[in-house]
Design a protein around this motif. Sequence first.
Motif, PDB file in Angstrom:
ATOM      1  N   ASP A 233       0.868  -1.278  -0.181  1.00 41.79           N
ATOM      2  CA  ASP A 233      -0.116  -0.019  -0.082  1.00 41.79           C
ATOM      3  C   ASP A 233       0.864   1.478   0.104  1.00 41.79           C
ATOM      4  N   LEU A 234       0.344   2.566   0.111  1.00 40.87           N
ATOM      5  CA  LEU A 234       0.931   3.707   0.115  1.00 40.87           C
ATOM      6  C   LEU A 234       2.105   3.889   1.072  1.00 40.87           C
ATOM      7  N   SER A 235       1.792   3.227   2.303  1.00 43.20           N
ATOM      8  CA  SER A 235       2.706   3.465   3.351  1.00 43.20           C
ATOM      9  C   SER A 235       3.767   2.146   3.339  1.00 43.20           C
ATOM     10  N   GLY A 236       3.838   1.300   2.346  1.00 40.22           N
ATOM     11  CA  GLY A 236       4.660   0.401   2.264  1.00 40.22           C
ATOM     12  C   GLY A 236       4.503  -0.858   2.733  1.00 40.22           C
ATOM     13  N   GLU A 237       3.372  -1.090   3.423  1.00 39.18           N
ATOM     14  CA  GLU A 237       2.922  -2.368   4.082  1.00 39.18           C
ATOM     15  C   GLU A 237       2.330  -3.470   2.916  1.00 39.18           C
ATOM     16  N   LEU A 238       2.836  -4.532   3.283  1.00 38.59           N
ATOM     17  CA  LEU A 238       2.217  -5.696   2.267  1.00 38.59           C
ATOM     18  C   LEU A 238       0.865  -5.640   2.458  1.00 38.59           C
ATOM     19  N   VAL A 239       0.290  -6.160   1.158  1.00 36.67           N
ATOM     20  CA  VAL A 239      -1.109  -6.450   1.133  1.00 36.67           C
ATOM     21  C   VAL A 239      -1.086  -7.943   0.739  1.00 36.67           C
ATOM     22  N   ASP A 240      -2.121  -8.669   1.327  1.00 30.69           N
ATOM     23  CA  ASP A 240      -2.249 -10.012   1.118  1.00 30.69           C
ATOM     24  C   ASP A 240      -2.686 -10.209  -0.435  1.00 30.69           C
ATOM     25  N   PRO A 241      -1.978 -11.044  -1.110  1.00 35.66           N
ATOM     26  CA  PRO A 241      -2.413 -11.140  -2.566  1.00 35.66           C
ATOM     27  C   PRO A 241      -3.621 -11.971  -2.651  1.00 35.66           C
ATOM     28  N   ALA A 242      -4.197 -12.421  -1.716  1.00 33.93           N
ATOM     29  CA  ALA A 242      -5.528 -13.304  -1.845  1.00 33.93           C
ATOM     30  C   ALA A 242      -6.698 -12.122  -1.689  1.00 33.93           C
ATOM     31  N   ARG A 243      -6.439 -10.700  -1.766  1.00 35.91           N
ATOM     32  CA  ARG A 243      -7.519  -9.996  -1.913  1.00 35.91           C
ATOM     33  C   ARG A 243      -7.760  -9.601  -3.370  1.00 35.91           C
ATOM     34  N   ILE A 244      -6.668  -9.733  -4.113  1.00 32.28           N
ATOM     35  CA  ILE A 244      -6.555  -9.439  -5.418  1.00 32.28           C
ATOM     36  C   ILE A 244      -7.616 -10.562  -6.401  1.00 32.28           C
ATOM     37  N   SER A 245      -8.508  -9.840  -6.939  1.00 30.97           N
ATOM     38  CA  SER A 245      -9.416 -10.673  -7.606  1.00 30.97           C
ATOM     39  C   SER A 245      -9.128 -10.893  -8.958  1.00 30.97           C
ATOM     40  N   SER A 246      -8.221 -10.013  -9.708  1.00 36.43           N
ATOM     41  CA  SER A 246      -7.941  -9.989 -10.923  1.00 36.43           C
ATOM     42  C   SER A 246      -6.848  -9.132 -11.352  1.00 36.43           C
ATOM     43  N   ASP A 290      -4.835  -2.907 -14.694  1.00 38.25           N
ATOM     44  CA  ASP A 290      -5.767  -3.235 -13.774  1.00 38.25           C
ATOM     45  C   ASP A 290      -5.528  -4.027 -12.660  1.00 38.25           C
ATOM     46  N   VAL A 291      -5.489  -3.706 -11.407  1.00 41.45           N
ATOM     47  CA  VAL A 291      -5.293  -4.666 -10.408  1.00 41.45           C
ATOM     48  C   VAL A 291      -6.817  -4.446  -9.662  1.00 41.45           C
ATOM     49  N   ASN A 292      -7.623  -5.589  -9.533  1.00 39.14           N
ATOM     50  CA  ASN A 292      -8.963  -5.557  -8.908  1.00 39.14           C
ATOM     51  C   ASN A 292      -8.899  -6.144  -7.325  1.00 39.14           C
ATOM     52  N   ILE A 293      -9.472  -5.067  -6.483  1.00 41.48           N
ATOM     53  CA  ILE A 293      -9.860  -5.300  -5.338  1.00 41.48           C
ATOM     54  C   ILE A 293     -11.113  -5.068  -4.900  1.00 41.48           C
ATOM     55  N   GLY A 295     -13.764  -5.220  -6.212  1.00 45.71           N
ATOM     56  CA  GLY A 295     -14.571  -4.578  -7.373  1.00 45.71           C
ATOM     57  C   GLY A 295     -14.106  -3.208  -7.924  1.00 45.71           C
ATOM     58  N   ALA A 296     -12.861  -2.748  -7.334  1.00 48.30           N
ATOM     59  CA  ALA A 296     -12.184  -1.535  -7.795  1.00 48.30           C
ATOM     60  C   ALA A 296     -10.766  -1.679  -8.253  1.00 48.30           C
ATOM     61  N   ASN A 297     -10.602  -0.939  -9.229  1.00 48.45           N
ATOM     62  CA  ASN A 297      -9.267  -0.945  -9.885  1.00 48.45           C
ATOM     63  C   ASN A 297      -8.149   0.054  -8.911  1.00 48.45           C
ATOM     64  N   VAL A 298      -7.161  -0.463  -8.396  1.00 52.82           N
ATOM     65  CA  VAL A 298      -6.403   0.138  -7.439  1.00 52.82           C
ATOM     66  C   VAL A 298      -4.967   0.369  -7.840  1.00 52.82           C
ATOM     67  N   VAL A 299      -4.989   0.668  -9.093  1.00 46.36           N
ATOM     68  CA  VAL A 299      -3.655   1.057  -9.987  1.00 46.36           C
ATOM     69  C   VAL A 299      -4.046   2.276 -10.815  1.00 46.36           C
ATOM     70  N   ASN A 300      -3.182   3.066 -11.045  1.00 49.53           N
ATOM     71  CA  ASN A 300      -3.363   3.802 -12.095  1.00 49.53           C
ATOM     72  C   ASN A 300      -2.577   3.436 -13.209  1.00 49.53           C
ATOM     73  N   LYS A 301      -3.640   3.339 -14.649  1.00 52.93           N
ATOM     74  CA  LYS A 301      -3.299   2.771 -15.585  1.00 52.93           C
ATOM     75  C   LYS A 301      -1.814   3.242 -16.340  1.00 52.93           C
ATOM     76  N   GLY A 302      -1.069   2.404 -16.548  1.00 54.08           N
ATOM     77  CA  GLY A 302       0.202   2.582 -17.174  1.00 54.08           C
ATOM     78  C   GLY A 302       1.483   3.387 -16.374  1.00 54.08           C
ATOM     79  N   GLU A 303       0.963   3.545 -15.097  1.00 45.89           N
ATOM     80  CA  GLU A 303       2.013   4.095 -14.456  1.00 45.89           C
ATOM     81  C   GLU A 303       3.187   3.154 -13.817  1.00 45.89           C
ATOM     82  N   GLN A 304       3.032   1.730 -13.725  1.00 47.22           N
ATOM     83  CA  GLN A 304       3.849   1.127 -13.205  1.00 47.22           C
ATOM     84  C   GLN A 304       4.351  -0.103 -14.222  1.00 47.22           C
ATOM     85  N   ARG A 305       5.444   0.356 -14.980  1.00 47.57           N
ATOM     86  CA  ARG A 305       5.733  -0.512 -15.999  1.00 47.57           C
ATOM     87  C   ARG A 305       7.349  -1.447 -15.569  1.00 47.57           C
ATOM     88  N   PHE A 306       7.149  -2.610 -16.130  1.00 48.85           N
ATOM     89  CA  PHE A 306       8.248  -3.531 -15.898  1.00 48.85           C
ATOM     90  C   PHE A 306       8.861  -4.287 -17.074  1.00 48.85           C
TER      91      PHE A 306
END
Length: 400
Positions: A233-246, A290-293, A295-306
């Motif tokens: 998250d924004l504070s650097g805390e790990l987020v449980d990947p089980a929350r990610i639905s797609s 898109d990263v869905n948690i 039912g909501a997209n929690v990333v800004n499209k195209g900002e994070q590239r790899f």
Amino acid sequence: MRISFQRLLIITIVAMLALLEPTLSVRADDLDSPRQALTNLTIEPLKPVVTGDHPTVTVHLTAEFGKPIPKQPIILLVDGKRKAEGVTDSRGIAVMTLKFKFPAGRYQLTAIYPGVLSIGVPSAVAKTNMRVESAKVAIYTVPPTPGVVFKLDGQTYTSDKEGVVNLEVDLGGTYPLEVLPIDHSNLASNIRMEFSRWNDNVFTPTREVHFPREDRLEAGFTVNYQVNQEFRDLSGELVDPARISSIVIRGVGTTFTFDKAGPIWLPANRLTRRIGDRLESEEILYYFRDVNIDGANVVNKGEQRFRIQPDDVWPVQVLLYSARFSARDAMFHFPIGKGIELTYPDGHKQEFFFDSANAELVIPALARGSYSARIIGAGGSAPPTPVHLSRDQGVELLML
């Protein structure tokens, strides 16, 4: 000096033939027939030819004193079989092309001039050897990959440490060629490869190809690596990947959708056809669309590239916020109710109970998105309140 009548007659005939067309002087090579023969026949030395090519044979016909003899028939034999014929030009030269497929090997060429026996012009014979070499063939892998197995006309060949197959073809022609499936037991467990295309716009692993060929032959492959993700998250805390639905990832015009977080396989390269019909392997730049948690997209499209590498773990920042809810009487503004019912962006509902007499609570790590909340455990009317969460914020709910 005495010249016999027969020699004088032959010289006269040759001179009359030469008067029909202009002539050029040529040097006679070593002759097969005796030095004082009345007709001399020679074959120009032949360079080795590659199987599939059509060799050209040049023959010279001259009289006793080096005069070219024009308009005379020449027969050409290969290993005793008649393969071509020609007629000498004004220079006494006949050029014949052997339009046959010769396997690699050595052949004897025999040129025959039948002569004009009715007037005493004798025949002549010249012989030489012709060498037909195997066609050298190279098949290049793109990107260069050792251990790739090809099957050509029933025989298998394996690419070397430079990713090249070098082989020889003894007879020019059209052959079946196949890229055999990659044996993944020879690859690292985090790498997969599959055939993609040939550089001459053939897209199937099995094809026909003509050898010898002037154009370079390349087989292109897609390399896939396994990668994982780490969500914070924004504070650097790990987020449980089980929350990610797609997850939706996009790279070079291709969209990849996954129904959960975790290890995934993605192509690391794409093949493009450049000038000169060469294949080029290019790295693919990916971005999260898109990263869905909930039912909501929690990333800004195209900002994070790899860019992808084996065993990569991509750090993905997700937009999660906290909301401080309070419940108040709309008229007297005192605390009211036992808790709230929160409706998430995907429509599911969850109840939260106040942990103090002030009718307040904080719900952390909520996905950025649109919610609705209402007071529960009170006797009045508590319509749902829309909540659009895009930052940490406080929300006051009112009971009418």
